[in-house]
Design a protein around this motif. Structure first.
Motif, mmCIF file in Angstrom:
data_model
loop_
_atom_site.group_PDB
_atom_site.id
_atom_site.type_symbol
_atom_site.label_atom_id
_atom_site.label_comp_id
_atom_site.label_asym_id
_atom_site.label_seq_id
_atom_site.Cartn_x
_atom_site.Cartn_y
_atom_site.Cartn_z
ATOM 1 N N GLU A 101 0.846 -1.204 0.042
ATOM 2 C CA GLU A 101 -0.024 0.092 -0.058
ATOM 3 C C GLU A 101 0.809 1.264 -0.061
ATOM 4 N N ARG A 102 0.632 2.236 -0.595
ATOM 5 C CA ARG A 102 1.404 3.337 -0.838
ATOM 6 C C ARG A 102 0.976 4.119 0.191
ATOM 7 N N LEU A 103 1.810 4.901 0.841
ATOM 8 C CA LEU A 103 1.692 5.689 1.994
ATOM 9 C C LEU A 103 1.818 7.283 1.625
ATOM 10 N N SER A 104 0.938 8.032 2.340
ATOM 11 C CA SER A 104 1.236 9.645 1.941
ATOM 12 C C SER A 104 2.384 10.058 3.060
ATOM 13 N N ALA A 105 2.933 11.197 2.892
ATOM 14 C CA ALA A 105 3.939 11.704 3.586
ATOM 15 C C ALA A 105 3.595 11.886 5.033
ATOM 16 N N PRO A 106 2.516 12.092 5.564
ATOM 17 C CA PRO A 106 2.099 12.410 6.914
ATOM 18 C C PRO A 106 1.996 10.644 7.702
ATOM 19 N N GLU A 107 1.231 9.717 6.573
ATOM 20 C CA GLU A 107 1.429 8.504 7.083
ATOM 21 C C GLU A 107 2.742 7.672 7.373
ATOM 22 N N ALA A 108 3.703 8.234 6.437
ATOM 23 C CA ALA A 108 5.030 7.472 6.684
ATOM 24 C C ALA A 108 5.706 8.150 7.670
ATOM 25 N N LEU A 140 12.525 14.144 4.081
ATOM 26 C CA LEU A 140 12.563 12.726 3.877
ATOM 27 C C LEU A 140 11.192 12.056 3.318
ATOM 28 N N VAL A 141 10.232 12.439 4.142
ATOM 29 C CA VAL A 141 8.979 11.599 3.948
ATOM 30 C C VAL A 141 8.443 12.205 2.537
ATOM 31 N N GLU A 142 8.637 13.542 2.386
ATOM 32 C CA GLU A 142 8.229 14.252 0.897
ATOM 33 C C GLU A 142 8.559 13.642 -0.103
ATOM 34 N N ARG A 143 10.063 13.474 -0.106
ATOM 35 C CA ARG A 143 10.776 13.073 -1.498
ATOM 36 C C ARG A 143 10.835 11.510 -1.712
#
Length: 200
Positions: free
Chosen positions: A136-143, A169-172
């Motif tokens: 499942e692909r995660l959004s930046a806040p979920e990651a 880190l979580v956005e890129r």
């Protein structure tokens, strides 16, 4: 040691994660204790992946994973599924720490990484018996939430620059959640991610 070998750095990030590379893709696998990341790391190493780290992954300020190829700590539940890949695993001495115990598997010197590589993706694995494999692909806040659950240290005092780095880190970085029942199914999912990233 890391500063002397790969630095110098102003600070380093440490994640409770295993890291391996396939082709040109370097995948960090953060997870809380008991999610099966060390067993998965040992299986991936036996399947031809390049081993960077188990338990603690170090990232530099440039989002590179630094090789710290220590022995992989494996608990009793890992032994039956890995024994065929690592003959003699069951005969390794068991070491107790707290209320837990593990055997430490040193990999062949040709398997570990020897130079830093740019982080390609983060995958949050969890062993889930009797369930269908899930990617499942995660959004930046979920990651970000999962990273904090797994364990992260940004080294010393928290500063606005470090918070900005963490947001980057979580956005890129492409992030996925991986639920798996078997090691071959997990390896197949991870290899598909690596192939996809290498093709971009």
């Amino acid at each position: 040691m890391l500063h002397a070998t790969y630095g110098p750095f102003d600070w380093l990030c440490r994640l409770h994660a295993a890291t391996l590379a396939c082709g040109g893709a370097t995948i960090v696998m953060p997870a809380p204790a008991g999610h099966g990341k060390s067993t998965l790391a040992a299986y991936l190493a036996a399947s031809g992946w390049t081993y960077f780290a188990d338990d603690t992954t170090t990232l530099d300020p440039h989002y590179r994973a630094l090789p710290v190829p220590t022995a992989i700590g494996l608990k009793a539940g890992s032994l039956p599924v890995l024994d065929r890949l690592y003959p003699g695993l069951q005969s390794l001495q068991e070491h107790e720490y707290g209320d837990k115990a593990a055997r430490y598997l040193a990999l062949d010197p040709q398997r570990p990484a020897s130079a830093p590589l740019n982080l390609s993706a983060m995958v949050f694995p969890k062993y889930e018996p009797a369930k269908e494999p899930l990617l499942e692909r995660l959004s930046a806040p979920e990651a970000a939430a999962r990273l904090m659950e797994a364990g992260i240290s940004l080294g010393g005092r928290l500063t606005p620059a470090k918070l900005e780095w963490f947001a980057g880190l979580v956005e890129r970085t492409p992030c996925w959640a991986l639920g798996y029942e078997s090691l071959p199914s997990a390896e197949a999912k991870l290899r598909s991610i690596a192939n996809r990233l290498c093709a971009v």
